[in-house]
Design an enzyme around this catalytic site. Structure first.
Site, PDB file in Angstrom:
ATOM      1  N   SER A  28       4.687  47.862 137.593  1.00 35.83           N
ATOM      2  CA  SER A  28       6.069  47.752 137.105  1.00 35.83           C
ATOM      3  C   SER A  28       6.129  47.898 135.587  1.00 35.83           C
ATOM      4  O   SER A  28       7.213  47.830 134.999  1.00 35.83           O
ATOM      5  CB  SER A  28       6.677  46.409 137.528  1.00 35.83           C
ATOM      6  OG  SER A  28       5.860  45.338 137.099  1.00 35.83           O
ATOM      7  N   ASN A 115       4.849  34.212 139.209  1.00 37.76           N
ATOM      8  CA  ASN A 115       6.123  34.058 139.928  1.00 37.76           C
ATOM      9  C   ASN A 115       7.164  33.295 139.105  1.00 37.76           C
ATOM     10  O   ASN A 115       8.324  33.715 139.024  1.00 37.76           O
ATOM     11  CB  ASN A 115       5.894  33.361 141.272  1.00 37.76           C
ATOM     12  CG  ASN A 115       5.058  34.218 142.214  1.00 37.76           C
ATOM     13  OD1 ASN A 115       4.805  35.390 141.923  1.00 37.76           O
ATOM     14  ND2 ASN A 115       4.618  33.648 143.319  1.00 37.76           N
ATOM     15  N   THR A 160      54.744  52.578 140.450  1.00 39.86           N
ATOM     16  CA  THR A 160      54.064  52.164 141.683  1.00 39.86           C
ATOM     17  C   THR A 160      53.861  53.474 142.439  1.00 39.86           C
ATOM     18  O   THR A 160      54.692  54.380 142.325  1.00 39.86           O
ATOM     19  CB  THR A 160      54.924  51.186 142.533  1.00 39.86           C
ATOM     20  OG1 THR A 160      56.148  51.837 142.874  1.00 39.86           O
ATOM     21  CG2 THR A 160      55.233  49.902 141.776  1.00 39.86           C
ATOM     22  N   HIS A 161      52.777  53.577 143.154  1.00 36.29           N
ATOM     23  CA  HIS A 161      52.433  54.844 143.853  1.00 36.29           C
ATOM     24  C   HIS A 161      52.356  56.012 142.872  1.00 36.29           C
ATOM     25  O   HIS A 161      52.536  57.160 143.262  1.00 36.29           O
ATOM     26  CB  HIS A 161      53.452  55.182 144.950  1.00 36.29           C
ATOM     27  CG  HIS A 161      53.827  54.025 145.824  1.00 36.29           C
ATOM     28  ND1 HIS A 161      53.202  53.753 147.014  1.00 36.29           N
ATOM     29  CD2 HIS A 161      54.751  53.042 145.658  1.00 36.29           C
ATOM     30  CE1 HIS A 161      53.733  52.666 147.563  1.00 36.29           C
ATOM     31  NE2 HIS A 161      54.670  52.214 146.754  1.00 36.29           N
ATOM     32  N   SER A 282      35.898  72.514 124.986  1.00 33.72           N
ATOM     33  CA  SER A 282      35.365  73.392 126.018  1.00 33.72           C
ATOM     34  C   SER A 282      34.700  74.582 125.347  1.00 33.72           C
ATOM     35  O   SER A 282      35.168  75.061 124.324  1.00 33.72           O
ATOM     36  CB  SER A 282      36.505  73.876 126.928  1.00 33.72           C
ATOM     37  OG  SER A 282      36.142  75.093 127.563  1.00 33.72           O
ATOM     38  N   LYS A 288      41.185  73.440 124.550  1.00 33.01           N
ATOM     39  CA  LYS A 288      40.911  72.212 125.285  1.00 33.01           C
ATOM     40  C   LYS A 288      40.420  71.063 124.419  1.00 33.01           C
ATOM     41  O   LYS A 288      39.652  71.242 123.481  1.00 33.01           O
ATOM     42  CB  LYS A 288      39.840  72.475 126.350  1.00 33.01           C
ATOM     43  CG  LYS A 288      40.303  73.435 127.433  1.00 33.01           C
ATOM     44  CD  LYS A 288      41.034  72.737 128.534  1.00 33.01           C
ATOM     45  CE  LYS A 288      40.049  72.172 129.524  1.00 33.01           C
ATOM     46  NZ  LYS A 288      40.734  71.517 130.626  1.00 33.01           N
ATOM     47  N   GLU A 295      36.235  59.963 131.503  1.00 32.26           N
ATOM     48  CA  GLU A 295      35.733  60.424 132.803  1.00 32.26           C
ATOM     49  C   GLU A 295      34.373  59.811 133.124  1.00 32.26           C
ATOM     50  O   GLU A 295      34.084  59.424 134.260  1.00 32.26           O
ATOM     51  CB  GLU A 295      35.640  61.948 132.813  1.00 32.26           C
ATOM     52  CG  GLU A 295      37.004  62.621 132.727  1.00 32.26           C
ATOM     53  CD  GLU A 295      36.874  64.112 132.428  1.00 32.26           C
ATOM     54  OE1 GLU A 295      36.794  64.882 133.383  1.00 32.26           O
ATOM     55  OE2 GLU A 295      36.846  64.478 131.243  1.00 32.26           O
TER      56      GLU A 295
HETATM   57  N1  ARG Z   1       5.621  42.388 138.353  1.00 37.10           N
HETATM   58  C1  ARG Z   1       5.963  41.323 139.245  1.00 37.10           C
HETATM   59  C2  ARG Z   1       7.452  41.345 139.512  1.00 37.10           C
HETATM   60  O1  ARG Z   1       8.147  41.980 138.815  1.00 37.10           O
HETATM   61  C3  ARG Z   1       5.546  40.015 138.671  1.00 37.10           C
HETATM   62  C4  ARG Z   1       5.319  38.946 139.669  1.00 37.10           C
HETATM   63  C5  ARG Z   1       4.105  39.235 140.445  1.00 37.10           C
HETATM   64  N2  ARG Z   1       3.800  38.133 141.319  1.00 37.10           N
HETATM   65  C6  ARG Z   1       2.968  38.294 142.342  1.00 37.10           C
HETATM   66  N3  ARG Z   1       2.772  37.254 143.091  1.00 37.10           N
HETATM   67  N4  ARG Z   1       2.413  39.435 142.645  1.00 37.10           N
HETATM   68  O2  ARG Z   1       7.941  40.717 140.414  1.00 37.10           O
END
Ligand code: ARG
Length: 463
Positions: A28, A115, A160-161, A282, A288, A295
């Site tokens: 990650s 965690n 409205t509408h 444009s 334009k 948008e």
């Molecule tokens: N990169 C992990 C996440 O974003 C971190 C936590 C990883 N924990 C684990 N038990 N593998 O969730």
């Protein structure tokens, strides 16, 4: 750093390193490096607490604290080398800390797990976004208040509408958006209050046997208190979903306003002129001037809403507590946050710079039989007709004006009396749009006096 035989952080029981595909799906670091500052703040708070509780020595805590600052400056300076083999921001930072300070770095992860670490980092990151959202919304509301103030009594058609309904004022229309963005602000603030609890110290899921002080780390990181249940602390992402929910509703409001700006800036409406700074040209049609920012704001609601749905789907089937599925929470939130902030800033700029065209608004306000309701009300009030009959008589007068190709005030008294004998000269007093808006004095109505009262209330609120 990239020991291929097994992972330095968790590879004790492994004989072989991960397959390249495994590494690719698992890592990650490509996106969670955006939480580096939060990760380092969390680790510094944790190390200081470990020392204060006598779990590690002051000397080790100091080395860790100093080393983490060095890591931070390396990341900020762009010299930090991120490693996919080290999976995520947590292990990248810790590995570099080990290179910098050696053995004491190994004590940082005492009484902690990735965690609770990731839950803490992510909360801190989302909290920053909620704060940024609060500033962005406040700036937008201020820009709308300025528009409302300068045209508090400018008449325009209310729809409205998307059909002309009754005359309203420009100020009233701007203030409608102030109310909407004001509630968005409220949602952002509510979410922040609810989410501001610290997961740190929940460890892997069950808490820890070390005598940690969760109040201390919570306070150091600006949380109001520690999360009260360690399982919940590591496993829920409702704080991110609340952010995405509030962001989705806000983006929907932005999108509606953007849609109006697109319509209003067209040659057919000419209600507003957008500034050159927030328009594009444009490459083929020289005449334009396109409302591209509006948008794009209108389009962004899709990805923000998509992020909300995606994270809901990630979370909905997960047994407590942490599952790696939850690593998929971050990219959605990052993307939604980036785009919401951009949309808020662009809308603020457009609103600040745009010019409302008073004459076009006034001309449109009087067309489309916009004062027909005022006429019906007059028939009730002055001529004593029941409303249903007044409605019918007014309908006949509208049909008459339509067949003559004129507006209601252009009919002669004789023509009107041909439809209902009790109509007098007096009726012309209510057919003008100015009279119409001035008469709407009910609380929250479009009368300029009401609009100005709401502007004053909002200005006071924002102070
Ligand atoms: N990169 C992990 C996440 O974003 C971190 C936590 C990883 N924990 C684990 N038990 N593998 O969730």
């Amino acid at each position: 750093m990239t020991d291929k035989t097994s992972n330095k952080m968790w590879g004790g029981r492994f004989a072989a390193g991960p397959d390249a595909i495994m590494e690719a799906i698992n890592a990650s670091i490509g996106f969670d490096r955006r939480m580096a500052a939060q990760d380092i703040a969390g680790s510094r708070a944790h190390a200081a607490m470990l020392a204060a509780q006598g779990i590690i020595t002051d000397t080790d805590a100091e080395a860790i604290g100093e080393g983490l600052l060095t890591v931070m400056s390396e990341i900020e300076g762009g010299s930090f080398v991120f490693s996919t083999a080290l999976e995520d921001i947590h292990m990248n930072v810790e590995a570099r800390l080990t290179e910098l300070i050696g053995a004491p770095a190994g004590r940082l992860h005492t009484a902690r797990s990735r965690n609770d670490q990731v839950a803490t980092d992510f909360r801190l990151w989302v909290r920053d976004q909620l704060d940024a959202c609060e500033s962005g919304l406040t700036a937008l509301i201020r820009a709308l208040l300025e528009q409302a103030e300068s045209g508090a009594d400018w008449v325009m058609p209310g729809f409205t509408h998307l059909q002309t309904a009754q005359p309203v004022t420009w100020g009233h229309h701007m203030m409608a958006y102030v109310e909407m963005f004001g509630r968005d602000l409220g949602r952002v603030r509510d979410a922040r209050i609810r989410m501001n609890e610290s997961p740190l110290g929940a460890a892997a899921l069950a808490g820890t046997s070390f005598p940690i002080d969760r109040d201390m780390t919570a306070a150091a990181l600006g949380f109001d208190r520690p999360c009260a249940n360690s399982l919940d602390a590591v496993s829920d992402r409702d704080f991110a979903l609340e952010f995405l929910g509030a962001a989705s509703i806000c983006a929907m409001h932005l999108s509606r306003m953007a849609e109006e700006l697109v319509i209003w800036s067209s040659a057919q409406f000419r209600f507003v002129t957008l500034s050159d700074r927030f328009s594009t040209g444009s490459s083929i049609m020289p005449q334009k001037k396109n409302p591209d920012a509006a948008e794009l704001i209108r389009a962004k609601v899709g990805r923000i809403f998509g992020a909300n749905t995606a994270l809901m789907m990630v979370m909905k089937g997960l047994a407590l507590t942490y599952s790696k599925d939850m690593q998929e929470d971050k990219e959605q939130v990052f993307d939604a946050a980036d785009n919401l902030m951009l949309a808020l800033a662009a809308m603020e700029g457009m609103v600040r710079d745009m010019t409302a065209n008073r004459e076009s608004l006034a001309a449109a306000a009087g067309s489309g039989f916009s004062t027909a309701t005022d006429l019906a009300d007059w028939l009730v009030r002055v001529a004593g007709l029941p409303f249903r009959e007044a409605h019918h008589v007014t309908g006949a007068l509208v049909a008459l004006a339509e067949s003559r190709g004129c507006d209601l005030p252009d009919l002669s008294l004789a023509e009107m009396q041909g439809v209902h004998a009790d109509i007098t000269m007096d009726v012309f007093g209510v057919l003008g749009v100015e009279n119409s808006v001035n008469s709407r004095m009910s609380y929250g109505g479009t009368a300029p006096a009401q609009v100005r009262a709401q502007i004053a209330r909002w200005k006071e609120t924002l102070e």
